[in-house]
Design an enzyme around this catalytic site. Structure first.
Site, PDB file in Angstrom:
ATOM      1  CG  ASP A   8      -0.446   0.179   2.431  1.00  8.55           C
ATOM      2  OD1 ASP A   8       0.677   0.639   2.685  1.00  8.55           O
ATOM      3  OD2 ASP A   8      -1.160   0.052   3.471  1.00  8.55           O
ATOM      4  CB  CYS A  64       0.083  -2.734   4.886  1.00  7.44           C
ATOM      5  SG  CYS A  64      -0.290  -3.674   6.224  1.00  7.44           S
ATOM      6  CB  THR A  66       0.996  -2.905  10.994  1.00  7.07           C
ATOM      7  OG1 THR A  66      -0.233  -3.526  10.212  1.00  7.07           O
ATOM      8  CG2 THR A  66       0.778  -1.614  11.916  1.00  7.07           C
ATOM      9  CG  HIS A  97       8.823 -24.621  12.367  1.00  2.00           C
ATOM     10  ND1 HIS A  97       8.814 -24.968  13.801  1.00  2.00           N
ATOM     11  CD2 HIS A  97      10.166 -25.126  12.036  1.00  2.00           C
ATOM     12  CE1 HIS A  97       9.936 -25.503  14.276  1.00  2.00           C
ATOM     13  NE2 HIS A  97      10.717 -25.513  13.279  1.00  2.00           N
ATOM     14  CG  HIS A 131       7.608 -28.566  10.804  1.00  4.89           C
ATOM     15  ND1 HIS A 131       7.184 -28.609  12.158  1.00  4.89           N
ATOM     16  CD2 HIS A 131       8.847 -28.445  10.608  1.00  4.89           C
ATOM     17  CE1 HIS A 131       8.206 -28.317  12.931  1.00  4.89           C
ATOM     18  NE2 HIS A 131       9.400 -28.371  11.916  1.00  4.89           N
ATOM     19  NE  ARG A 134       2.811 -30.607  14.303  1.00  2.00           N
ATOM     20  CZ  ARG A 134       3.952 -30.569  14.829  1.00  2.00           C
ATOM     21  NH1 ARG A 134       5.080 -29.856  14.519  1.00  2.00           N
ATOM     22  NH2 ARG A 134       4.271 -31.317  15.950  1.00  2.00           N
TER      23      ARG A 134
HETATM   24  C1  RB5 Z   1      -2.384   2.748   6.444  1.00  2.00           C
HETATM   25  O1  RB5 Z   1      -2.651   3.642   7.193  1.00  2.00           O
HETATM   26  C2  RB5 Z   1      -2.387   1.547   7.441  1.00  2.00           C
HETATM   27  O2  RB5 Z   1      -3.764   1.109   8.239  1.00  2.00           O
HETATM   28  C3  RB5 Z   1      -2.195   0.162   6.709  1.00  2.00           C
HETATM   29  O3  RB5 Z   1      -0.837   0.437   5.966  1.00  2.00           O
HETATM   30  C4  RB5 Z   1      -1.758  -1.121   7.437  1.00  2.00           C
HETATM   31  O4  RB5 Z   1      -0.941  -0.677   8.744  1.00  2.00           O
HETATM   32  C5  RB5 Z   1      -2.812  -1.867   7.952  1.00  2.00           C
HETATM   33  O5  RB5 Z   1      -2.842  -3.043   8.646  1.00  2.00           O
END
Ligand code: RB5
Length: 141
Positions: A8, A64, A66, A97, A131, A134
């Site tokens: 993103d 993205c 996070t 794994h 593994h 699983r």
């Molecule tokens: C975008 O602002 C942010 O929400 C996205 O990049 C991400 O971190 C979502 O999980």
């Protein structure tokens, strides 16, 4: 190795560095992420990368802010095993794994240099067949 990469708007710079690294190391890279910093929706990219990875039995990288949202999105595609990694050992074990076929990264969480290192570690680690029972259960969920 053929690698699909999607991102993103938070991760355009990180994606570009990873693409450069992958090409330099002889990989075939298909960039299906945004190339701009204008706001987009990460599920569009997580879904597309995961679909291509499963269809072509390839590998994927999704990024993205996070790494959480885009990994949730990727994992909704049957056959996708996306792993959000943030330390070297997580990238190794995701392959050994879990036979992860997609690496998820958080562009707002880790430095670009670390992201490139995690890509390298992930792509070089090998699944351990012991593994497989699983992983088969994961695939049939
Ligand atoms: C975008 O602002 C942010 O929400 C996205 O990049 C991400 O971190 C979502 O999980």
């Amino acid at each position: 190795m053929k690698i699909f990469i999607g991102n993103d708007h938070t991760a355009t710079e990180m994606k570009n560095k990873i693409v450069e690294y992958l090409k330099t190391n002889g990989h075939e890279v298909v960039n299906i992420g945004t190339n701009s910093n204008d706001s987009v929706d990460y599920p569009d990219f997580g879904k597309e990368v995961a679909t291509k990875v499963v269809e072509e039995k390839a590998m994927g990288i999704v990024i993205c802010g996070t790494g959480i949202g885009i990994s949730i999105s990727a994992n909704k595609v049957k056959g996708a095993r996306a792993a959000l990694c943030y330390e070297d050992q997580t990238a190794i074990l995701a392959r050994e794994h879990n036979d992860a076929n997609i690496l998820a990264l958080g562009a707002r969480m880790i430095a670009i240099e670390k992201a490139v290192r995690l890509v390298d570690i992930f792509l070089n680690a090998k699944f351990e067949e012991r593994h497989s029972c699983r992983v088969n259960k994961l695939n049939n969920q």
